[in-house]
Design a protein around this motif. Structure first.
Motif, PDB file in Angstrom:
ATOM      1  N   GLY A 372       0.791  -1.224   0.000  1.00  0.00           N
ATOM      2  CA  GLY A 372       0.000   0.000   0.000  1.00  0.00           C
ATOM      3  C   GLY A 372       0.819   1.267   0.000  1.00  0.00           C
ATOM      4  N   GLY A 373       2.148   1.142   0.029  1.00  0.00           N
ATOM      5  CA  GLY A 373       2.995   2.314  -0.047  1.00  0.00           C
ATOM      6  C   GLY A 373       3.238   2.968   1.296  1.00  0.00           C
ATOM      7  N   LEU A 375       1.990   5.526   2.786  1.00  0.00           N
ATOM      8  CA  LEU A 375       0.855   5.979   3.591  1.00  0.00           C
ATOM      9  C   LEU A 375       0.339   4.861   4.485  1.00  0.00           C
ATOM     10  N   THR A 414       8.348   9.493  -5.043  1.00  0.00           N
ATOM     11  CA  THR A 414       7.059   9.236  -5.691  1.00  0.00           C
ATOM     12  C   THR A 414       6.210  10.497  -5.837  1.00  0.00           C
ATOM     13  N   LEU A 416       5.051  12.413  -3.585  1.00  0.00           N
ATOM     14  CA  LEU A 416       3.989  12.430  -2.586  1.00  0.00           C
ATOM     15  C   LEU A 416       4.198  13.635  -1.675  1.00  0.00           C
ATOM     16  N   ILE A 475      -6.335   7.953   3.540  1.00  0.00           N
ATOM     17  CA  ILE A 475      -5.358   7.199   2.745  1.00  0.00           C
ATOM     18  C   ILE A 475      -5.865   6.976   1.331  1.00  0.00           C
ATOM     19  N   VAL A 476      -7.137   6.586   1.201  1.00  0.00           N
ATOM     20  CA  VAL A 476      -7.707   6.338  -0.133  1.00  0.00           C
ATOM     21  C   VAL A 476      -7.745   7.617  -0.958  1.00  0.00           C
ATOM     22  N   THR A 479      -4.221   8.805  -1.817  1.00  0.00           N
ATOM     23  CA  THR A 479      -3.571   7.963  -2.835  1.00  0.00           C
ATOM     24  C   THR A 479      -4.036   8.347  -4.240  1.00  0.00           C
ATOM     25  N   PHE A 480      -5.331   8.603  -4.392  1.00  0.00           N
ATOM     26  CA  PHE A 480      -5.882   8.862  -5.728  1.00  0.00           C
ATOM     27  C   PHE A 480      -5.913  10.332  -6.102  1.00  0.00           C
ATOM     28  N   SER A 483      -2.631  15.325  -1.905  1.00  0.00           N
ATOM     29  CA  SER A 483      -2.929  16.168  -0.760  1.00  0.00           C
ATOM     30  C   SER A 483      -3.752  17.386  -1.201  1.00  0.00           C
TER      31      SER A 483
END
Length: 484
Positions: A372-373, A375, A414, A416, A475-476, A479-480, A483
């Motif tokens: 899940g990476g 996060l 990544t 992020l 988290i969901v 992820t998509f 932030s």
């Protein structure tokens, strides 16, 4: 043997802490056990690894502990918190008793008042409202938890809680990290918690259950209960032994004067974060005498410290004549910050020694290898450590001390946003920290005159399950959508 030593050291820390032993003794003892099993130099790890890490945490965050505890005590003794609670009771009344307690708790804690200070005002408020509304006493602790220990601690943007401040030096973030996701998480925690409490209230009314009886603990009870004090000092940032010190105002201030210091915390925090600090030339921080640090390493903490400092000055200026023993009140507030700060710093020192063990590579690789990476990985790490230590701040700092730099590097690889890591880490630390041994849970139950058997199930639902649902949503979405 090294991994066995880590597990034994951690097991002793957790088991003896449950039995009321001081973390000031247990943390170095557990660390020395881990070092001994690993064949590492014991004294070097105690005086260097342990103490350097504990001292670093103390140096970074003690101003927040100090000003937060001082502000909370001043708000209590000035009568400001009582004024806010009375206002909410009059406006919402017994027909909205649960909502009144939740909103009052959220307003007080989001404004920077220490949790234990809030408990001793909110519990009598809840008792009066619940008795007049015929709501079972057993729902009081969960209602107070929802308002004080969920979204205003870990999710709502800009909260001055110590938990929200801890990730800032690691990730270079601000108190308002991922504000949109924080609002979404707050809405989930609040909505889910209110739904559950209203559902239980309706079921209790249908079955004819009434308010019931109980024997609430007083501030003197907590001051004399050493086991409860030890647990509480690790669980939150205020030493409950200082609650009884000082003297409260005879007359509460008007509601506008009572609320103004809370508004100062929020407005100054926002101004410092978005306007003042970004406009200042902080290039001098790169000089060797300041440690060669970056602006982002200190700006978040500076914003919260300034906000709390301004609020302390405001509450004193507005209530100077209402504070009958100003020096005693300020002394009590300052003293209330020391034991929690040193206790959490000791947990951090323990974590640093464990992270320095060669066998910790196995633990690190397992955590970082979780699917899940980063996060999901950081959420699991903070959850587990907060659960074991019974402290959101302690578990969060241990996790970030050991793995924060790795998480930040992976986020950069990544693309992020570190603000997303910040928000996930804080919400993650605020879930399983509310297990039965948590000092805040134990104290709140005593203050409400309830027991684990009567009230803990509802605390789990509003304080743990609701927070986990919010964590999953963040988290969901993060992820998509990234932030926001």
């Amino acid at each position: 043997m090294g991994l066995l030593g880590i597990l034994i050291g951690l097991g002793l820390l957790v088991w003896l802490a449950f039995r009321g032993w001081s973390v000031l003794l247990l943390a170095p003892f557990g660390a020395l056990v881990a070092a001994l099993f690993a064949g590492e130099p014991v004294l070097a790890h105690w005086t260097l690894t342990f103490m350097n890490s504990a001292a670093h945490f103390f140096a970074q965050f003690f101003p927040l502990f100090l000003l937060g505890a001082l502000f909370g005590k001043l708000m209590e003794d000035s009568g400001s918190i009582s004024a806010i609670a009375d206002f909410m009771m009059r406006r919402l009344g017994k027909n909205h008793a649960i909502l009144a307690v939740v909103i009052a708790g959220a307003l007080i804690t989001y404004g920077g008042v220490s949790l234990f200070v809030a408990f001793f005002v909110l519990a009598p408020m809840a008792q009066e409202l619940f008795r007049s509304a015929g709501i079972p006493r057993r729902l009081m602790p969960a209602t107070i938890v929802l308002g004080t220990s969920t979204f205003t601690m870990s999710a709502f943007p800009g909260t001055p809680s110590i938990q929200n401040a801890i990730p800032m030096p690691f990730f270079g973030t601000t108190p308002f990290a991922a504000p949109g996701l924080g609002i979404v998480a707050s809405a989930i925690m609040l909505g889910f918690g209110l739904w559950w409490l209203r559902r239980i209230e309706a079921a209790a009314r249908k079955s004819g259950e009434e308010f019931g009886e109980g024997s609430p603990a007083t501030s003197d009870d907590l001051a004399s209960d050493e086991q409860m004090r030890e647990r509480a000092s690790v669980g939150r940032e205020f030493d409950p032994a200082e609650i009884a010190h000082g003297k409260r105002a005879q007359v509460t201030p008007p509601i506008l004067i009572a609320v103004l210091p809370l508004a100062v915390v929020i407005l100054v925090n926002l101004s410092m974060t978005l306007l003042i600090l970004p406009s200042l030339d902080l290039g001098f921080l790169s000089e060797a005498r300041w440690g060669g640090i970056s602006r982002s390493a200190v700006s978040g903490v500076w914003a919260v410290v300034t906000a709390l400092g301004a609020a302390v000055a405001t509450v004193v200026a507005l209530n100077f004549r209402r504070l009958p023993t100003l020096r005693a009140t300020m002394d009590a507030g300052a003293n209330a910050s020391v034991l929690p700060a040193v206790s959490v710093a000791s947990l951090v020192g323990f974590g640093a020694v464990v992270a320095a063990m060669p066998a910790f590579v196995i633990v690190r690789d397992w955590v970082l290898g979780i699917g899940g990476g980063p996060l999901v990985s950081i959420a699991v790490a903070t959850n587990i450590l907060a659960a074991l230590t019974g402290s959101a701040s302690g578990g969060l700092t241990i996790a970030l001390d050991a793995l924060g730099a790795t998480y930040l590097a992976r986020a950069q690889e990544t693309s992020l946003d570190p603000a997303l890591l910040h928000r996930v880490a804080v919400i993650g630390a605020g879930t399983l920290d509310s297990l039965p041994h948590n000092g805040a849970v134990v104290t709140l139950l005593a203050v409400c005159g309830s027991t684990h058997g009567e009230s803990y199930r509802d605390i789990v639902v509003v304080g743990i399950i609701g927070a986990i649902l919010a964590l999953i949503a963040v988290i969901v979405l993060g992820t998509f959508l990234g932030s926001f």
